[in-house]
Design a protein around this motif. Structure first.
Motif, PDB file in Angstrom:
ATOM      1  N   ALA A 117       0.786  -1.334  -0.083  1.00 31.57           N
ATOM      2  CA  ALA A 117       0.125   0.100   0.032  1.00 31.57           C
ATOM      3  C   ALA A 117       0.874   1.066  -0.081  1.00 31.57           C
ATOM      4  O   ALA A 117       0.355   2.231   0.221  1.00 31.57           O
ATOM      5  N   VAL A 119       3.228   4.145  -1.451  1.00 26.24           N
ATOM      6  CA  VAL A 119       3.421   5.028  -2.599  1.00 26.24           C
ATOM      7  C   VAL A 119       4.672   5.778  -2.387  1.00 26.24           C
ATOM      8  O   VAL A 119       5.128   6.349  -1.555  1.00 26.24           O
ATOM      9  N   ASP A 143      -1.109   4.790   0.497  1.00 29.07           N
ATOM     10  CA  ASP A 143      -2.182   4.936  -0.192  1.00 29.07           C
ATOM     11  C   ASP A 143      -3.225   5.497   0.646  1.00 29.07           C
ATOM     12  O   ASP A 143      -3.788   4.927   1.748  1.00 29.07           O
ATOM     13  N   ASP A 145      -6.429   5.795   0.315  1.00 31.36           N
ATOM     14  CA  ASP A 145      -7.957   5.133   0.457  1.00 31.36           C
ATOM     15  C   ASP A 145      -7.454   3.706   1.366  1.00 31.36           C
ATOM     16  O   ASP A 145      -8.492   3.418   2.039  1.00 31.36           O
ATOM     17  N   ARG A 146      -6.223   3.305   1.456  1.00 30.49           N
ATOM     18  CA  ARG A 146      -5.992   2.178   2.245  1.00 30.49           C
ATOM     19  C   ARG A 146      -5.669   2.464   3.813  1.00 30.49           C
ATOM     20  O   ARG A 146      -5.425   1.691   4.371  1.00 30.49           O
TER      21      ARG A 146
END
Length: 246
Positions: A117, A119, A143, A145-146
């Motif tokens: 997850a 980035v 991330d 959203d996660r």
């Protein structure tokens, strides 16, 4: 007989967060009569970040209890060698051995949910643009959203959403730098294992703490244990304060 000098508690945040991650713990500590400092960690490199926190510690007159969450645990492992540090408290953190990097310690155990997850974003290295070299580093974040599920599963969803978009990233170089010292070898240490942690494998926390011979507690918590269980975190810090009072 003179009374013990009350220590200052220095709270060191980790990656993907900032000092506001201690927002629920600080009132617990100040209500107990403790002085608290919660500096902003640059999150640029382990050695440089530890040097910065060490400078904060040196500027404090009197004893210090140094508390580190997550990557902040690696930072206090190095900065904790300062003379006025009385004790170390690790919160779901990395307790590195001297000469060991974050990557090496994590690599001994299965990956957490965080691993896929992450980035990676380039950033300009300070000073390089003025020298026309345009060097870049790499920032690591989670991330958006996660983030809530991985980092803050038991934190209020509205707050977790805010934290997700206000992350303080960590420069990738910090994962590979070896710790030049391990303060837990000479300072009494306490460690909290977040047993439902999906950011750091709880076995990484447990291994580091046991290797250091720490006094440990286990809490069923996400990685952000300071926001999910602030009273339990404050109790552990106060345990360290009481045990080292003199």
């Amino acid at each position: 007989m003179s009374r013990p000098v009350s220590p200052t508690v220095v709270l060191v945040h980790g990656a993907f967060a900032d000092a506001s991650s201690f927002a629920r713990v600080i009132p617990e500590l100040t209500a107990a009569g403790l002085e608290v400092v919660a500096p902003a960690v640059p999150n640029r490199s382990l050695v440089d970040d530890a040097a910065y926190i060490a400078s904060v510690v040196r500027a404090i007159p009197g004893p210090v209890i140094l508390v580190g969450h997550s990557y902040g645990g690696a930072v206090i492992t190095v900065a904790g060698t300062e003379d006025n540090v009385q004790a170390l408290v690790y919160l779901a953190g990395y307790a590195l051995e001297e000469g060991e990097s974050l990557g090496e310690l994590q690599g001994r155990f299965p990956d957490s949910a965080l691993a896929d997850a992450l980035v990676y974003t380039p950033f300009p290295v300070p000073g390089s643009l003025e020298n026309s070299t345009a060097e870049t580093g790499t920032d690591v974040s989670v991330d958006v959203d996660r983030f809530p599920a991985i980092f803050a599963a038991d934190v209020d969803p509205g707050l977790a959403a805010v934290l997700a978009v206000s992350q303080r990233p960590l420069a990738a170089r910090a994962f590979a730098e070896a710790a030049p010292a391990a303060a837990w070898k000479s300072k009494p240490s306490w460690g909290l294992i977040a047993t439902s942690d999906r950011t750091i494998n709880p076995e990484v926390e447990r291994y580091g703490y046991e290797r250091a011979g720490m006094t440990t507690v286990e809490v069923d918590s996400s990685h952000l244990v300071m926001l999910a269980h602030p009273k339990r975190v404050a109790e552990l810090i106060q345990d360290a304060v009481r045990a080292t009072a003199h």
